[in-house]
Scaffold this active site. Structure first.
Site, PDB file in Angstrom:
ATOM      1  N   GLU A 136      64.560  23.679  23.302  1.00 38.88           N
ATOM      2  CA  GLU A 136      65.076  23.505  22.120  1.00 38.88           C
ATOM      3  C   GLU A 136      65.759  21.978  21.916  1.00 38.88           C
ATOM      4  O   GLU A 136      65.817  21.348  22.920  1.00 38.88           O
ATOM      5  CB  GLU A 136      66.467  24.511  21.807  1.00 38.88           C
ATOM      6  CG  GLU A 136      67.572  24.171  22.630  1.00 38.88           C
ATOM      7  CD  GLU A 136      68.741  25.186  22.354  1.00 38.88           C
ATOM      8  OE1 GLU A 136      68.637  25.501  21.218  1.00 38.88           O
ATOM      9  OE2 GLU A 136      69.590  25.306  23.382  1.00 38.88           O
ATOM     10  N   HIS A 194      69.113  27.117  12.728  1.00 39.63           N
ATOM     11  CA  HIS A 194      68.499  26.373  13.928  1.00 39.63           C
ATOM     12  C   HIS A 194      67.068  27.234  14.413  1.00 39.63           C
ATOM     13  O   HIS A 194      67.195  28.628  14.091  1.00 39.63           O
ATOM     14  CB  HIS A 194      69.524  26.961  14.945  1.00 39.63           C
ATOM     15  CG  HIS A 194      69.478  26.235  16.378  1.00 39.63           C
ATOM     16  ND1 HIS A 194      68.939  24.754  16.611  1.00 39.63           N
ATOM     17  CD2 HIS A 194      69.073  26.546  17.824  1.00 39.63           C
ATOM     18  CE1 HIS A 194      68.645  24.369  17.915  1.00 39.63           C
ATOM     19  NE2 HIS A 194      68.540  25.643  18.505  1.00 39.63           N
ATOM     20  N   CYS A 252      65.804  20.250  15.592  1.00 39.49           N
ATOM     21  CA  CYS A 252      65.358  21.655  16.045  1.00 39.49           C
ATOM     22  C   CYS A 252      64.019  21.929  15.365  1.00 39.49           C
ATOM     23  O   CYS A 252      62.891  22.091  16.054  1.00 39.49           O
ATOM     24  CB  CYS A 252      66.092  22.617  15.857  1.00 39.49           C
ATOM     25  SG  CYS A 252      66.773  23.111  14.249  1.00 39.49           S
TER      26      CYS A 252
END
Length: 310
Positions: free
Chosen positions: A193, A181, A122
């Site tokens: 993402e 994240h 990420c």
């Protein structure tokens, strides 16, 4: 054959009568006609950078308001999404921004093939996107370092939702003590993402549940304020200038920070040093003892905090 000619003649006559039928009298209902074909309505709020409407699964700038650099960051991330690049744990954290082979995440059995996959995790994707947008490696680090960047132009809490956000803002999930994240906002409730092992980079609906923490807008211009580097590992920032105060965030290692002001408060002895000076870090909304900031015990050029500031 004769019977067939009679049938054809009858059909011709009926066709002529239909073609020459008089228009209905005033007030009579019109003869129904087929409706013209109408293009489907565009997805609500999905606006591409050119102003065109983007489909629900299209990776693009989907709302107005972003800076030119933020739009370039979205374009760079979307280029990787369109190419079908893999999520790979630890990917994108090489010496330079860009996809790298990943590692096995010991907590995730699905990551067993990550060392064979060239891609991003990420924060690796976010790093790559803003490096392409600016020509500089301005977001080198994991999700927490990127969220707490000293290049923040503005910050948003989870309670504010998506209303104040624009494309290119960074969305994060986790807690103040551990952010795990990060994703790139596209607008219209969508994000790009690198989500998890076993999947490819994707466009997703923003998940406002499941630990959504907030967002940050990146300032790609010159760095402002008093910028220093910390030293040490696992150094906690505090809600007040005291070792007994609530923990906010621990620096995993040396970290670049922006200091707003400093004050004399609780005396701390640690790692062979004693100091009563504490610095306020606006990007963390927290304090840290000056022991762990590289520089003199009382930082040069940094103003004193107001006496009522806690």
């Amino acid at each position: 054959m004769l019977r067939r000619r009679h049938v054809i003649a009858a059909l011709t006559a009926w066709t002529v009568l239909l073609l020459w039928a008089p228009a209905p009298a005033s007030g009579a209902p019109p003869v129904p006609r087929p409706a013209p074909a109408v293009a489907p309505a565009p997805a609500s709020g999905a606006v591409a950078a050119s102003g065109a409407v983007a489909a629900d699964d299209t990776c693009a700038v989907r709302a107005p308001g972003a800076s030119a650099a933020a739009e370039r960051a979205v374009a760079a991330a979307c280029e990787q999404v369109a190419a079908g690049v893999w999520y790979t744990w630890g990917g994108g954290h090489g010496p330079r921004p860009g996809p790298t082979y990943g590692q096995v995440d010991p907590t995730d059995p699905a990551s067993e093939h990550d060392p064979e996959r060239l891609g991003f995790d990420c924060s690796g994707l976010v790093r790559h996107a803003y490096a392409r947008a600016t020509g500089e490696d301005i977001l080198n680090g994991v999700a927490s370092a990127q969220h707490y960047t000293h290049r923040a132009a503005e910050r948003f809490t989870a309670a504010q939702g998506l209303a104040p956000l624009v494309p290119g803002d960074l969305l994060v999930w986790g807690t103040s003590q551990k952010l795990h994240h990060i994703a790139l906002y596209l607008g219209a409730g969508k994000m790009a993402e690198a989500r998890q092992s076993g999947t490819k980079l994707m466009v997703s609906d923003v998940r406002l549940d499941g630990g959504y923490f907030g967002a940050v807008r990146v300032d790609t211009g010159p760095v402002t304020g008093h910028v220093f580097s910390t030293w040490g590992e696992g150094v906690w920032t505090k809600a007040q200038p005291s070792v007994r105060a609530a923990r906010v965030y621990a620096f995993p290692g040396p970290t670049t920070v922006r200091v707003q002001c400093q004050k004399h408060a609780e005396t701390v002895t640690s790692d062979g040093y004693t100091n009563d000076a504490w610095s306020y870090l606006p990007d963390y909304r927290a304090w840290v003892t000056n022991i762990y900031i590289k520089g003199p015990a009382w930082l040069d050029s940094v103003p004193t905090c107001p006496s009522d500031m806690r």
